[in-house]
Design a protein around this motif. Structure first.
Motif, PDB file in Angstrom:
ATOM      1  N   VAL A  80       0.852  -1.185   0.000  1.00 16.10           N
ATOM      2  CA  VAL A  80       0.000   0.000   0.000  1.00 16.10           C
ATOM      3  C   VAL A  80       0.895   1.244   0.000  1.00 16.10           C
ATOM      4  O   VAL A  80       2.126   1.125   0.088  1.00 16.10           O
ATOM      5  CB  VAL A  80      -0.951   0.001   1.229  1.00 16.10           C
ATOM      6  N   ILE A  81       0.263   2.430  -0.060  1.00 11.57           N
ATOM      7  CA  ILE A  81       1.070   3.648  -0.272  1.00 11.57           C
ATOM      8  C   ILE A  81       1.977   4.013   0.898  1.00 11.57           C
ATOM      9  O   ILE A  81       2.884   4.808   0.722  1.00 11.57           O
ATOM     10  CB  ILE A  81       0.192   4.877  -0.619  1.00 11.57           C
ATOM     11  N   THR A  82       1.753   3.415   2.047  1.00 15.91           N
ATOM     12  CA  THR A  82       2.615   3.764   3.181  1.00 15.91           C
ATOM     13  C   THR A  82       3.913   2.962   3.192  1.00 15.91           C
ATOM     14  O   THR A  82       4.757   3.168   4.054  1.00 15.91           O
ATOM     15  CB  THR A  82       1.869   3.554   4.516  1.00 15.91           C
ATOM     16  N   MET A 103      -1.852  -1.490  -3.913  1.00 14.03           N
ATOM     17  CA  MET A 103      -3.297  -1.239  -3.887  1.00 14.03           C
ATOM     18  C   MET A 103      -3.511   0.278  -3.905  1.00 14.03           C
ATOM     19  O   MET A 103      -3.978   0.883  -2.945  1.00 14.03           O
ATOM     20  CB  MET A 103      -3.899  -1.875  -2.631  1.00 14.03           C
ATOM     21  N   SER A 104      -3.132   0.869  -5.020  1.00 20.34           N
ATOM     22  CA  SER A 104      -3.234   2.321  -5.180  1.00 20.34           C
ATOM     23  C   SER A 104      -3.068   2.631  -6.654  1.00 20.34           C
ATOM     24  O   SER A 104      -2.543   1.798  -7.414  1.00 20.34           O
ATOM     25  CB  SER A 104      -2.122   3.020  -4.392  1.00 20.34           C
ATOM     26  N   VAL A 105      -3.483   3.832  -7.015  1.00 23.24           N
ATOM     27  CA  VAL A 105      -3.159   4.245  -8.380  1.00 23.24           C
ATOM     28  C   VAL A 105      -1.768   4.873  -8.395  1.00 23.24           C
ATOM     29  O   VAL A 105      -0.985   4.670  -9.304  1.00 23.24           O
ATOM     30  CB  VAL A 105      -4.234   5.197  -8.968  1.00 23.24           C
ATOM     31  N   GLY A 106      -1.439   5.604  -7.323  1.00 21.60           N
ATOM     32  CA  GLY A 106      -0.132   6.260  -7.232  1.00 21.60           C
ATOM     33  C   GLY A 106       0.971   5.247  -6.991  1.00 21.60           C
ATOM     34  O   GLY A 106       0.773   4.240  -6.291  1.00 21.60           O
ATOM     35  N   VAL A 107       2.123   5.518  -7.579  1.00 19.19           N
ATOM     36  CA  VAL A 107       3.251   4.588  -7.431  1.00 19.19           C
ATOM     37  C   VAL A 107       4.503   5.319  -6.943  1.00 19.19           C
ATOM     38  O   VAL A 107       5.612   4.813  -7.063  1.00 19.19           O
ATOM     39  CB  VAL A 107       3.545   3.842  -8.765  1.00 19.19           C
ATOM     40  N   VAL A 128     -10.464   1.977 -11.310  1.00 24.40           N
ATOM     41  CA  VAL A 128     -11.541   1.653 -10.350  1.00 24.40           C
ATOM     42  C   VAL A 128     -11.754   2.730  -9.293  1.00 24.40           C
ATOM     43  O   VAL A 128     -12.802   2.769  -8.657  1.00 24.40           O
ATOM     44  CB  VAL A 128     -11.307   0.307  -9.617  1.00 24.40           C
ATOM     45  N   LEU A 129     -10.752   3.580  -9.095  1.00 25.50           N
ATOM     46  CA  LEU A 129     -10.953   4.588  -8.044  1.00 25.50           C
ATOM     47  C   LEU A 129     -11.299   5.973  -8.595  1.00 25.50           C
ATOM     48  O   LEU A 129     -11.465   6.933  -7.842  1.00 25.50           O
ATOM     49  CB  LEU A 129      -9.731   4.656  -7.109  1.00 25.50           C
ATOM     50  N   THR A 130     -11.429   6.054  -9.910  1.00 25.98           N
ATOM     51  CA  THR A 130     -11.685   7.360 -10.531  1.00 25.98           C
ATOM     52  C   THR A 130     -12.921   8.045  -9.936  1.00 25.98           C
ATOM     53  O   THR A 130     -12.856   9.211  -9.527  1.00 25.98           O
ATOM     54  CB  THR A 130     -11.863   7.173 -12.051  1.00 25.98           C
ATOM     55  N   SER A 265      -3.833  15.094  -4.933  1.00 27.48           N
ATOM     56  CA  SER A 265      -2.781  14.299  -5.564  1.00 27.48           C
ATOM     57  C   SER A 265      -1.848  13.713  -4.502  1.00 27.48           C
ATOM     58  O   SER A 265      -2.115  12.646  -3.924  1.00 27.48           O
ATOM     59  CB  SER A 265      -2.053  15.215  -6.555  1.00 27.48           C
ATOM     60  N   ARG A 266      -0.793  14.407  -4.210  1.00 27.91           N
ATOM     61  CA  ARG A 266       0.137  14.031  -3.149  1.00 27.91           C
ATOM     62  C   ARG A 266       0.606  15.319  -2.480  1.00 27.91           C
ATOM     63  O   ARG A 266       0.791  16.344  -3.152  1.00 27.91           O
ATOM     64  CB  ARG A 266       1.367  13.298  -3.709  1.00 27.91           C
ATOM     65  N   GLY A 267       0.857  15.251  -1.188  1.00 30.11           N
ATOM     66  CA  GLY A 267       1.314  16.430  -0.469  1.00 30.11           C
ATOM     67  C   GLY A 267       2.590  17.009  -1.055  1.00 30.11           C
ATOM     68  O   GLY A 267       2.793  18.229  -1.056  1.00 30.11           O
ATOM     69  N   PRO A 313      -8.240  13.399   5.818  1.00 28.10           N
ATOM     70  CA  PRO A 313      -7.144  12.442   6.060  1.00 28.10           C
ATOM     71  C   PRO A 313      -6.937  11.446   4.905  1.00 28.10           C
ATOM     72  O   PRO A 313      -7.099  10.249   5.074  1.00 28.10           O
ATOM     73  CB  PRO A 313      -7.574  11.729   7.341  1.00 28.10           C
ATOM     74  N   HIS A 314      -6.564  11.967   3.745  1.00 26.42           N
ATOM     75  CA  HIS A 314      -6.266  11.146   2.556  1.00 26.42           C
ATOM     76  C   HIS A 314      -7.361  10.090   2.318  1.00 26.42           C
ATOM     77  O   HIS A 314      -7.116   8.884   2.415  1.00 26.42           O
ATOM     78  CB  HIS A 314      -4.886  10.483   2.679  1.00 26.42           C
ATOM     79  N   LEU A 315      -8.542  10.590   1.970  1.00 25.96           N
ATOM     80  CA  LEU A 315      -9.717   9.715   1.825  1.00 25.96           C
ATOM     81  C   LEU A 315     -10.117   9.473   0.371  1.00 25.96           C
ATOM     82  O   LEU A 315     -11.150   8.850   0.131  1.00 25.96           O
ATOM     83  CB  LEU A 315     -10.912  10.358   2.538  1.00 25.96           C
ATOM     84  N   GLU A 325     -12.686  -3.267  -4.776  1.00 29.14           N
ATOM     85  CA  GLU A 325     -12.257  -3.466  -6.173  1.00 29.14           C
ATOM     86  C   GLU A 325     -10.753  -3.285  -6.318  1.00 29.14           C
ATOM     87  O   GLU A 325     -10.086  -4.011  -7.055  1.00 29.14           O
ATOM     88  CB  GLU A 325     -13.008  -2.495  -7.094  1.00 29.14           C
ATOM     89  N   MET A 326     -10.214  -2.312  -5.604  1.00 34.90           N
ATOM     90  CA  MET A 326      -8.763  -2.089  -5.665  1.00 34.90           C
ATOM     91  C   MET A 326      -8.008  -3.316  -5.151  1.00 34.90           C
ATOM     92  O   MET A 326      -6.993  -3.732  -5.724  1.00 34.90           O
ATOM     93  CB  MET A 326      -8.376  -0.863  -4.824  1.00 34.90           C
ATOM     94  N   SER A 327      -8.531  -3.900  -4.080  1.00 34.45           N
ATOM     95  CA  SER A 327      -7.834  -5.059  -3.502  1.00 34.45           C
ATOM     96  C   SER A 327      -7.906  -6.267  -4.448  1.00 34.45           C
ATOM     97  O   SER A 327      -6.935  -7.018  -4.588  1.00 34.45           O
ATOM     98  CB  SER A 327      -8.415  -5.410  -2.128  1.00 34.45           C
TER      99      SER A 327
HETATM  100  O1  GLV Z   1      -3.621   7.899  -2.911  1.00 31.79           O
HETATM  101  C1  GLV Z   1      -4.103   6.865  -3.238  1.00 31.79           C
HETATM  102  C2  GLV Z   1      -3.765   6.159  -4.416  1.00 31.79           C
HETATM  103  O2  GLV Z   1      -2.757   6.469  -5.058  1.00 31.79           O
HETATM  104  O3  GLV Z   1      -4.496   5.209  -4.767  1.00 31.79           O
END
Ligand code: GLV
Length: 351
Positions: A80-82, A103-107, A128-130, A265-267, A313-315, A325-327
């Motif tokens: 995950v992103i963390t 499990m994210s769109v961001g890489v 799926v998260l659009t 997007s991202r901080g 909080p990054h929701l 769906e992401m999982s």
């Molecule tokens: O920030 C969340 C993601 O990239 O899916």
């Protein structure tokens, strides 16, 4: 369908009776490390049916030391992103690692160059998260523009004395110019939603002209033009070296004094001290942030002291169905590679 798969051997007629519940003789099942404890069960089942799955079982990000220990020898990583996946982690994993599925769109938490050097594939979850992220963005836009959090808090502080013509007045979205920085899938969906709000103009930046955006009447412009002319600046650009801190003192100065800045997007695309300064000294009117640095935001952060800054909080993708769906996509990305069928990955990242 199994092709060139050395982990599983399909039962022959002789053994099928005794192994009918298994279906496949488990020679050495591939090992998958899942780095978070709260992954939807449906995805874990997909993996468990075919793999030995090690799941980090505490509801905090897996500590680096634990990650380094557990990743040793795994065939696949479900992250995950963390989780920062860097050279050290890849070295600890060793040569069995074939796929990193996030499990994210961001890489941006993955060191893509180091991963590429090792010929490891990367899966993520675009698409799926659009809707979920675009919906969240509209929520953030509305609460920031119309000062809804501030207004809600004022009730509890006893500040609502009577209906008053100018009290808690905010900015209207209809009739406004909205700039979307980095118009990808999410930006485009936001643009679609904005059309039904009756905005005057949608401006966007992007490497290429987007025909779908043109159909909506949106205009591709350069960043300066967008900043100068937008009442709302919505950031949906991916975090890459070129976008890191692209919003800084110089860019905030180019915005209208009445501008509202929204970041989903991202901080790290923002030089945060400059944003705080811009909000304090009235360079811009307000900000709505679903992302910031660091996350979680420390309770003594200046951001939390500003009435003209709304923070979530990054929701972005936090809708139950979306996360499920992401999982599933993340699990399927892994299984496709373990089946030696990377072409079947729902979402492979080209690096
Ligand atoms: O920030 C969340 C993601 O990239 O899916």
């Amino acid at each position: 369908m199994w092709t060139s798969n050395h982990w599983f051997v399909k039962c022959n007629n002789y053994s099928r009776n005794s192994l009918s519940n298994i279906g496949y003789i488990n020679m050495t099942r591939p090992k998958v490390l899942v780095t978070h404890s709260s992954i939807p069960e449906v995805a874990l089942k997909l993996l468990r049916d075919e793999c030995n799955v090690d799941i980090w079982d505490q509801d905090i990000p897996i500590p680096k030391t634990e990650l380094l220990l557990r990743i040793k020898g795994v065939d696949a990583l479900f992250c995950v992103i963390t989780n920062k996946i860097d050279d050290e982690v890849l070295n600890a994993a060793g040569s069995n690692l074939k796929i990193i599925a996030t499990m994210s769109v961001g890489v941006d938490h993955l060191d893509l160059q180091a991963i590429k050097l090792r010929n490891i594939l990367v899966g993520h979850t675009p698409g799926v998260l659009t809707d979920a992220v675009a919906e969240l963005t509209m929520g953030l836009l509305l609460v920031t523009a119309r000062r809804l959090i501030e207004a809600n808090r004022s009730i509890y502080k006893g500040e609502w004395k009577s209906w008053s013509p100018l009290w808690m007045t905010g900015s209207r979205i209809s009739g406004s110019n909205v700039g979307i920085v980095g118009l990808g899938r999410i930006g485009l969906r936001i643009a679609e939603y904005l059309c039904s709000f009756g905005v005057n103009q949608i401006l966007y930046t992007s490497r290429t002209e987007k025909p779908a955006a043109t159909k909506l009447g949106a205009h591709k412009v350069n960043l300066d033009f967008l900043l100068n002319n937008s009442d709302f600046v919505i950031v949906t650009i991916a975090l890459v070296p070129e976008s890191r801190e692209m919003f800084n003192k110089e860019t905030f100065v180019k915005m209208k004094k009445s501008a509202i800045f929204i970041n989903v997007s991202r901080g790290e695309v923002v030089h945060q001290p400059s944003l705080i300064e811009a909000l304090k000294n009235g360079t811009i009117q307000a900000a709505g942030l679903d992302v910031m640095t660091p996350e979680p935001v420390p309770l003594d952060s200046e951001l939390l002291k500003l009435n003209n800054c709304v923070i979530f909080p990054h929701l972005g993708s936090a809708a139950i169905k979306t996360r499920e769906e992401m999982s599933i996509i993340t699990a399927k990305n892994i299984l496709a590679v373990l089946h030696s069928q990377p072409d079947e990955m729902p979402a492979i990242l080209k690096i």
